[in-house]
Design an enzyme around this catalytic site. Structure first.
Site, short mmCIF file in Angstrom:
data_model
loop_
_atom_site.label_atom_id
_atom_site.label_comp_id
_atom_site.label_asym_id
_atom_site.label_seq_id
_atom_site.Cartn_x
_atom_site.Cartn_y
_atom_site.Cartn_z
CG HIS A 85 -0.82 1.67 -2.30
ND1 HIS A 85 0.14 2.38 -2.98
CD2 HIS A 85 -1.81 2.58 -2.05
CE1 HIS A 85 -0.25 3.64 -3.13
NE2 HIS A 85 -1.43 3.78 -2.58
CG ASP A 108 3.19 3.36 -5.65
OD1 ASP A 108 4.25 2.69 -5.66
OD2 ASP A 108 2.11 2.90 -5.23
CG HIS A 110 5.45 -0.46 -7.41
ND1 HIS A 110 5.85 -0.08 -6.16
CD2 HIS A 110 6.34 -1.39 -7.84
CE1 HIS A 110 6.94 -0.75 -5.81
NE2 HIS A 110 7.27 -1.55 -6.82
CG ASP A 112 0.13 0.09 -6.89
OD1 ASP A 112 1.01 -0.76 -7.12
OD2 ASP A 112 0.15 0.81 -5.86
CG HIS A 125 0.72 -4.47 -2.93
ND1 HIS A 125 1.86 -4.05 -2.30
CD2 HIS A 125 1.13 -5.41 -3.84
CE1 HIS A 125 2.91 -4.68 -2.79
NE2 HIS A 125 2.51 -5.52 -3.70
CG ASP A 213 3.71 2.66 -1.99
OD1 ASP A 213 4.71 2.48 -1.26
OD2 ASP A 213 3.10 1.73 -2.55
CG ASP A 215 6.86 1.51 -3.10
OD1 ASP A 215 6.53 2.44 -3.85
OD2 ASP A 215 6.26 0.41 -3.09
CD GLU A 258 2.82 -1.47 0.00
OE1 GLU A 258 3.75 -2.22 0.36
OE2 GLU A 258 1.78 -1.89 -0.56
N1 ARG Z 1 1.93 -0.50 -3.91
C1 ARG Z 1 2.91 -1.35 -4.20
N2 ARG Z 1 3.94 -1.44 -3.42
N3 ARG Z 1 2.78 -2.07 -5.31
C2 ARG Z 1 3.74 -3.00 -5.78
C3 ARG Z 1 3.29 -3.71 -7.01
C4 ARG Z 1 4.38 -4.56 -7.60
C5 ARG Z 1 4.00 -5.31 -8.85
N4 ARG Z 1 3.77 -4.41 -9.97
C6 ARG Z 1 2.81 -6.20 -8.63
O1 ARG Z 1 1.76 -5.96 -9.16
O2 ARG Z 1 2.94 -7.15 -7.89
#
Ligand code: ARG
Length: 282
Positions: A85, A108, A110, A112, A125, A213, A215, A258
């Protein structure tokens, strides 16, 4: 339509992502005319401040950004297929440069919205939204010099379920609209989309960057991702999000990111991607 692919994996610090684009090519998922960026390589693990592989990532962001400038005509839809990402920093900056008052929907698990100061993993990411908002390390934020930053009130998240406390504090402080996957289940995706669209329309958003994303989806349906989190969205909810946004806004950019083939099970993730692809390319 300009379609650019990237096998960036350093932002997730996971080499499993590296072959994702080759798998999609072999599975005939990528339309004719798809552009391929140079394969990403690492010079060995390095950290700049807390960020891993900073210089390799910056170089690649510049390459994607240049590629859009070289190939994309104003007004056409830009698609970016990844890759982790972090690459959405490049597509996002390109959208911000071309459209005033851009809206972003970030689908997502997350948020991010980590920055160099608050990241625990050091993975870039997890910093993409922050960089687009103009927060965080200046080199990442301004990998190309720019003046237009994303407005927090023009962002909506859908599907969140793994947000670090420092990230949640930022979401709250900036009052960014966000729906967790649990809220999608309890309110219903119809209500979530109605409210999300109303929120963005209230900010007078017309042009939208949709950053998707994989995920965000439930890992029993889409296991081929690096940072999987249980209890995510299903295919129907995902397609509903895409279709409502395409109806309500001019979708100027779409990131699909991803995919990690090393974690895929029985080609489930490839099949899922095949099912969403017509809507991605709409
Ligand atoms: N786009 C994603 N898959 N992001 C995952 C981030 C996971 C975690 N919050 C980090 O900063 O490492």
């Amino acid at each position: 339509m300009t379609i650019i692919t990237s096998n960036m994996y350093l932002g997730a610090d996971n080499p499993g992502i590296k072959t994702g684009i080759d798998v999609l090519k072999n599975e005939s998922v990528l339309p004719d005319g798809t552009l391929f960026t140079n394969p990403v390589t690492s010079h060995g693990i390095t950290r700049t401040k807390k960020m891993k592989y900073y210089f390799e990532i910056l170089d690649h962001l510049k390459e994607i950004h240049q590629s859009y400038i070289a190939h994309s005509e104003k007004g056409e839809k830009n698609i970016l297929i990844g890759g982790d990402h972090s690459i959405a920093i490049a597509s996002g900056v390109h959208s911000l440069e071309n459209y005033d008052n851009l809206g972003v929907v970030w689908v997502d698990a997350h948020a991010d919205i980590n920055t160099n100061d608050i990241t625990n993993s050091g993975n870039v990411h997890g910093m993409s939204v922050a960089a687009l908002l103009g927060l965080g390390d200046d080199g990442l934020v301004n990998f190309v010099p720019r003046t237009k930053y994303l407005k927090p009130e023009n962002v909506v998240y859908i599907g969140l379920r793994d947000v670090e406390p420092e990230e949640q504090a930022l979401l709250d402080k900036l009052r960014i609209k966000h729906y967790t996957a649990d809220e999608v289940m309890s309110l219903g995706i119809e209500t979530v989309m109605k409210e999300s669209i109303a929120h963005l329309k209230a900010q007078k958003v017309k042009n939208l960057h949709l950053s998707y994303d994989l995920d965000s989806a439930d890992p029993t349906l889409v296991p081929g991702v690096t940072t999987d989190v249980p209890n995510g969205l299903d295919l129907k909810q995902t397609l509903y999000i895409f279709r409502q946004l395409h109806k309500a806004f001019n979708v100027v950019a779409f990131d699909l990111v991803e995919f990690n083939p090393e974690k895929d099970v029985d080609n489930q993730t490839v099949d899922f991607i095949k099912q969403i692809m017509p809507d991605v390319l709409k």
